[in-house]
Design an enzyme around this catalytic site. Sequence first.
Site, short mmCIF file in Angstrom:
data_model
loop_
_atom_site.label_atom_id
_atom_site.label_comp_id
_atom_site.label_asym_id
_atom_site.label_seq_id
_atom_site.Cartn_x
_atom_site.Cartn_y
_atom_site.Cartn_z
N LYS A 1 0.79 -1.24 0.00
CA LYS A 1 0.00 0.00 0.00
C LYS A 1 0.83 1.30 0.00
O LYS A 1 0.38 2.30 -0.54
CB LYS A 1 -0.95 0.02 1.20
CG LYS A 1 -2.14 -0.93 1.04
CD LYS A 1 -3.12 -0.74 2.18
CE LYS A 1 -4.34 -1.60 1.98
NZ LYS A 1 -5.40 -1.29 2.94
N ASP B 1 -9.97 3.42 1.96
CA ASP B 1 -10.16 2.76 3.26
C ASP B 1 -10.83 3.69 4.28
O ASP B 1 -11.84 3.35 4.88
CB ASP B 1 -8.81 2.28 3.83
CG ASP B 1 -8.26 1.07 3.08
OD1 ASP B 1 -9.07 0.24 2.63
OD2 ASP B 1 -7.03 0.97 2.96
#
Length: 279
Positions: free
Chosen positions: A66, A102
Site C-alpha cells: 500500500k 479505506d
Amino acid sequence: MKKLFGVIGDPIAHSMSPVMHNDLFNHYGIDAAYVPLHVRKSNLEDAIKGFKAIGIDGFNVTIPHKTEIMNFLDEIDPLAEAIGAVNTVVNKEGTLIGYNTDGRGFVRGLTEELSSLPDKKVMLIGAGGAARAIYFSMAEAGVQKMDICNRTTEKADLLKKACPFPVNTSIFDIEGASKCIEDYDLLIQTTSIGMSPNVDERPLEFNQLKIGCFASDIIYNPLETQFLKEAKSLGANIQNGIEMFVYQGALAFELWTGIFPDTKRMKKNVLNQLGGSTC
Ligand code: ATR
C-alpha cells in the site's frame, strides 16, 4: 473489449475482493473480470510496468504494497498522499492514479448508521496504518473532537501532527483512556487486538459507556470481537469491520465505473464468504 481489474498483494489467495467485485460487474451488466494477482515485494515495480503495458483498467492494492506502490504511480489523490497509502488505482487513459478508499469507506459506512457524525465526540483506539486512514478521513468529514489512545503515545502524537484537516485531539495512553471512556459518543477500535485466534483479548477495559454510545471495530474475524461484545453488554450499538471492507470496495467500484453499488448486496456476499451472520 472485456475490462480487466484485480487486486495485488502477498499473500492474496484469501482476498474476498474478487468474488465481491465480479458479482457487482455481473449484476450491473459490465463486461469485466477481477482477478487476484500474487505480487511479491521484489516484483512490484515490474508488475506495475506490466499492468500499464497491458492496459489494466484498475486494481486494488493490499498488504504489503500500500505504501511502496506510491513510487510507481503517475498521480496520487491528496488524501492518499497525506495518509501515505494507496488501496485503489484507476487507469485513466494510460495514467495510473492512486486513491485511498479505506478511510473514506469507513466514514461512509459509519454515516449509514449514525446521523450528525461531525458533532460526535470520538475516541480512536490505535495509531497504526488503519487508524491513520480513519483519523484523516474523519477529520476530512468534519469531525471536530477526536481523541486518540495508543499503547505508544508518541505514535498518536505523530498522527495528530500529520493530519491535514483541522480537528481537536488529545492523546491518551490505554490506562488514561479507560478512565474517561464514558465521555465518548463513538469508539473506533483500529488495532489488531481481538482478531482471531486471540479472540479473548481487548484493547482496553471499561465498566461504563455513555448512553447511546456507538462502538465500531475494524476487525471482521471474528464478527463480534471481545471489545464489541463488552460494548454491547453495556448498551452500545455496535458495528464490525465488514462495513469498512464493503464501503472501501464500493468507493473503488465507483471510481472505476461511475456507479455507487448496492452495498447491501456486497455485505451479503462478504458474509457468505465468511460463512457467518452480521452483528
Ligand atoms: P495496521 O496497519 O493494521 O493499523 P500497525 O500499523 O502495525 O497495523 O498498527 C497496529 C496498532 O495496534 C498500533 O496502534 C499498535 O500500538 P503501538 O503503536 O503501541 O504498537 C496497536 N497494537 C498492536 N498490538 C498491540 C498490543 N498487544 N497492545 C497494544 N496495542 C497494540
